[in-house]
Structures are given as structure tokens and as C-alpha cells.
Design a protein around this motif. Structure first.
Motif, PDB file in Angstrom:
ATOM      1  N   UNK A 123      29.427 -11.852  32.102  1.00  7.00           N
ATOM      2  CA  UNK A 123      29.752 -11.908  30.666  1.00  7.00           C
ATOM      3  C   UNK A 123      28.993 -10.792  29.963  1.00  7.00           C
ATOM      4  N   UNK A 124      29.481 -10.403  28.769  1.00 10.01           N
ATOM      5  CA  UNK A 124      28.757  -9.390  27.994  1.00 10.01           C
ATOM      6  C   UNK A 124      27.382  -9.926  27.592  1.00 10.01           C
ATOM      7  N   UNK A 125      27.268 -11.244  27.404  1.00  6.18           N
ATOM      8  CA  UNK A 125      25.967 -11.832  27.028  1.00  6.18           C
ATOM      9  C   UNK A 125      24.989 -11.833  28.211  1.00  6.18           C
ATOM     10  N   UNK A 126      25.514 -11.671  29.428  1.00  4.45           N
ATOM     11  CA  UNK A 126      24.648 -11.629  30.613  1.00  4.45           C
ATOM     12  C   UNK A 126      24.360 -10.211  31.071  1.00  4.45           C
ATOM     13  N   UNK A 127      25.006  -9.231  30.408  1.00  2.28           N
ATOM     14  CA  UNK A 127      24.891  -7.839  30.848  1.00  2.28           C
ATOM     15  C   UNK A 127      23.454  -7.319  30.737  1.00  2.28           C
ATOM     16  N   UNK A 128      22.773  -7.629  29.626  1.00  3.36           N
ATOM     17  CA  UNK A 128      21.387  -7.144  29.446  1.00  3.36           C
ATOM     18  C   UNK A 128      20.413  -7.889  30.367  1.00  3.36           C
ATOM     19  N   UNK A 129      20.400  -9.257  30.355  1.00  2.00           N
ATOM     20  CA  UNK A 129      19.441  -9.951  31.232  1.00  2.00           C
ATOM     21  C   UNK A 129      19.618  -9.629  32.715  1.00  2.00           C
ATOM     22  N   UNK A 130      20.879  -9.524  33.176  1.00  2.00           N
ATOM     23  CA  UNK A 130      21.111  -9.266  34.598  1.00  2.00           C
ATOM     24  C   UNK A 130      21.094  -7.770  34.933  1.00  2.00           C
ATOM     25  N   UNK A 131      21.306  -6.914  33.932  1.00  2.00           N
ATOM     26  CA  UNK A 131      21.359  -5.471  34.178  1.00  2.00           C
ATOM     27  C   UNK A 131      20.026  -4.761  34.044  1.00  2.00           C
ATOM     28  N   UNK A 132      19.083  -5.321  33.253  1.00  2.00           N
ATOM     29  CA  UNK A 132      17.791  -4.651  33.028  1.00  2.00           C
ATOM     30  C   UNK A 132      17.004  -4.418  34.328  1.00  2.00           C
ATOM     31  N   UNK A 133      16.899  -5.417  35.244  1.00  2.00           N
ATOM     32  CA  UNK A 133      16.163  -5.134  36.502  1.00  2.00           C
ATOM     33  C   UNK A 133      16.759  -3.963  37.275  1.00  2.00           C
ATOM     34  N   UNK A 134      18.099  -3.794  37.196  1.00  2.00           N
ATOM     35  CA  UNK A 134      18.756  -2.679  37.900  1.00  2.00           C
ATOM     36  C   UNK A 134      18.375  -1.353  37.238  1.00  2.00           C
ATOM     37  N   UNK A 135      18.345  -1.334  35.884  1.00  2.00           N
ATOM     38  CA  UNK A 135      17.970  -0.114  35.147  1.00  2.00           C
ATOM     39  C   UNK A 135      16.534   0.281  35.497  1.00  2.00           C
ATOM     40  N   UNK A 136      15.642  -0.710  35.560  1.00  2.00           N
ATOM     41  CA  UNK A 136      14.238  -0.441  35.929  1.00  2.00           C
ATOM     42  C   UNK A 136      14.194   0.193  37.321  1.00  2.00           C
ATOM     43  N   UNK A 137      14.992  -0.366  38.247  1.00  2.00           N
ATOM     44  CA  UNK A 137      15.054   0.172  39.616  1.00  2.00           C
ATOM     45  C   UNK A 137      15.573   1.593  39.656  1.00  2.00           C
ATOM     46  N   UNK A 138      16.604   1.883  38.830  1.00  2.00           N
ATOM     47  CA  UNK A 138      17.183   3.237  38.781  1.00  2.00           C
ATOM     48  C   UNK A 138      16.164   4.270  38.304  1.00  2.00           C
ATOM     49  N   UNK A 139      15.271   3.827  37.400  1.00  2.00           N
ATOM     50  CA  UNK A 139      14.327   4.764  36.770  1.00  2.00           C
ATOM     51  C   UNK A 139      12.948   4.796  37.427  1.00  2.00           C
ATOM     52  N   UNK A 140      12.807   4.109  38.574  1.00  2.00           N
ATOM     53  CA  UNK A 140      11.510   4.144  39.267  1.00  2.00           C
ATOM     54  C   UNK A 140      11.189   5.569  39.710  1.00  2.00           C
ATOM     55  N   UNK A 141       9.935   6.022  39.510  1.00  2.00           N
ATOM     56  CA  UNK A 141       9.599   7.394  39.942  1.00  2.00           C
ATOM     57  C   UNK A 141       9.459   7.476  41.468  1.00  2.00           C
ATOM     58  N   UNK A 142       9.464   8.697  41.985  1.00  2.00           N
ATOM     59  CA  UNK A 142       9.279   8.967  43.423  1.00  2.00           C
ATOM     60  C   UNK A 142      10.240   8.178  44.312  1.00  2.00           C
ATOM     61  N   UNK A 143      11.525   8.226  43.968  1.00  4.05           N
ATOM     62  CA  UNK A 143      12.521   7.486  44.757  1.00  4.05           C
ATOM     63  C   UNK A 143      12.760   8.161  46.108  1.00  4.05           C
TER      64      UNK A 143
END
Length: 283
Positions: free
Chosen positions: A75-95
């Protein structure tokens, strides 16, 4: 819904994470209340506030075309809570190569499911189109992210610090181009068959490929604007914060702080991006 501000306020309701905790009985109650209102059989004492609350619940949980309940994480209401951990993972340094591939794959898998769950369902679309869009998005995201990382690593003229900073911005072009690929491939049928066109009274008057082209272009633009603040602002903010004495002396704080920054950027970007264009457009 004709003004940006009106749509922005509307989508703040749609993405409200509190609607994720609405029970089945409360949802049925809300739908019934709206049905009663439509048929002029409202029980006495029902206020406008209660009707708007019912409308908010229904719009956040039920698909407007299929009238089916959307699975919670998509749902659009679940997009932020479920998507934020993925965004954090995408932006981790030294991948590493493996972690880049993993986070891009996970992000596109989540996006594909959200796109499918909130698709225009006025026309049936074969599952093969969904799989085609998903594979196209994953392949484009992973290849662009890996290719850019390899280029940055091989660029000898950059200092290690500059290299690290540039690497942090790699997820944005990868995600933006993959999002376009995902939308075009998953909704390509609409370009061939057109989408339903309605008159002022909501009656279907035919199918239009021109309307489908407009809808697809606007959706693709939204999918480019959406990851912009999410994947561009946090690297800038984090590069400043990491130089502060607080984070230098407490390196363990970096990940929680980055998670909060990503959450704030996501919370701002989502309603802004999806409010850009009206859901019902005039052609």
C-alpha cells in the motif's frame, strides 16, 4: 484535486502509516458508511468528520479499480515504513559488488510489487508483463549501479574521499532509470490497447492510446522525481554530519542517524512526487 496543494493534502492521508493498523471490521464499517452516504441512507448523527475518516480509510486500503484490499507492505501507506530500510541499504558507504546487486534487486522487487498493487486495473494485464517489467527493472538497476561503481573505482584522478562521495550518489541514476524501465515494461499493454476514457458523469466512452501515453509519461516522471530527494539529500546531509565531532567520536551512531535522515527524506519525497499530477486528467 485540481491544485497541487489539494493533492498534497489528499496524499498525506493516503500515505498515513496509521491506516496500516485499521482492523477488518473498522474497514467494513467505513465502506458501509460511504455506501449509506451514496444511497442517502445515512444513520442520524453521522458527522462530516466521520465521513472523511471513512473515505481516508477506504482510499488507503482498497484498490479503486478492483475494490480489493491491497496487501499491507504494498500500500502507499506502507511504502515509507517498508521502503526506508531498503533506502538505508542502498546508501551504505563502501558497498561491495554483492551488496550493490542485493540492495538494487531488493529495491526493484519492492517497487515492482507496489507498482503492480497500485496499477491502473481498468484493463486486465497478463502476468507475463509484470515479470517482464520486473526483470527489465532489476537488470537495468543492477547493471547501471555496478557499471558506475566500476567507473568510479577506476577513475584515478579522484582522491579516495571524492571517490567515496561520488559512490554515494550512484544509486540515484540506477534507481531512476530502472523505475522508468519498470513503468514502461509493466504498463506497455496500455500503450497498445489504450485506457478507459470517461465523460463528466463518470461513464466510460471508449479507450484511448493518447490518454495512456499521457498517463505513462506522468507516471514515469513521478518515478524519476520520487527517488531524487531520497537518494540525493541523505548523502549530502550525511557527508556534513559525519564531519561533526559527535559522529566522529561515536561512529556507531552513523547508521541510526542515516536511517532517520532517510526516513525524513522519504516522508517528504513521497507525497511531493505523487502529488505532481492529478490521478484523473483531462484529455
Amino acid at each position: 484535486q485540481t491544485s497541487f496543494y489539494g493533492r498534497f493534502r489528499h496524499f498525506l492521508d493516503i500515505i498515513d502509516p496509521r491506516t496500516l493498523f485499521v482492523t477488518e471490521s473498522r474497514l467494513k464499517e467505513a465502506v458501509q458508511l460511504l455506501e449509506d452516504y451514496k444511497h442517502g441512507t445515512l444513520p442520524p448523527g453521522v458527522t462530516n468528520k466521520e465521513l472523511w475518516e471513512a473515505q481516508k480509510i477506504k482510499q488507503a486500503i482498497i484498490h479503486p479499480d478492483t475494490n480489493e484490499t491491497i496487501f499491507m507492505p504494498f500500500r502507499m501507506s506502507g511504502y515509507i515504513p517498508f521502503g526506508t530500510p531498503i533506502v538505508v541499504g542502498l546508501l551504505l558507504p563502501n558497498q561491495t559488488l554483492a551488496s550493490t546487486v542485493f540492495w538494487q534487486w531488493l529495491n526493484q522487487s519492492h517497487n515492482a510489487c507496489v507498482n503492480y498493487a497500485n496499477r491502473n486495473a481498468t484493463k486486465p494485464s497478463p502476468t507475463s508483463k509484470f515479470i517482464q517489467g520486473y526483470l527489465g527493472a532489476v537488470i537495468s538497476a543492477v547493471s547501471i549501479a555496478v557499471g558506475l561503481n566500476v567507473l568510479v573505482q577506476r577513475a584515478n584522478k579522484f582522491t579516495p574521499a571524492t571517490r567515496l562521495l561520488i559512490q554515494r550518489f550512484v544509486p540515484f541514476p540506477a534507481v531512476a532509470s530502472a523505475n522508468i524501465c519498470n513503468v514502461v515494461l509493466m504498463r506497455h499493454t496500455e500503450l497498445e490497447e489504450g485506457i478507459d476514457v470517461l465523460d463528466n458523469n463518470g461513464n466510460i466512452v471508449g479507450s484511448s492510446r493518447i490518454a495512456a501515453k499521457h498517463a505513462l509519461l506522468e507516471t514515469a516522471l513521478t518515478r524519476v522525481v520520487l527517488p531524487m530527494p531520497i537518494l540525493v539529500l541523505p548523502p549530502i546531509i550525511m557527508s556534513i554530519l559525519e564531519k561533526t565531532s559527535l559522529l566522529r567520536s561515536r561512529p556507531r551512531m552513523i547508521l541510526p542517524v542515516q536511517s532517520l535522515v532517510c526516513l525524513a527524506a522519504f516522508g517528504l519525497a513521497l507525497p511531493l512526487a505523487i502529488s505532481l499530477f492529478p490521478q484523473m486528467s483531462e484529455v
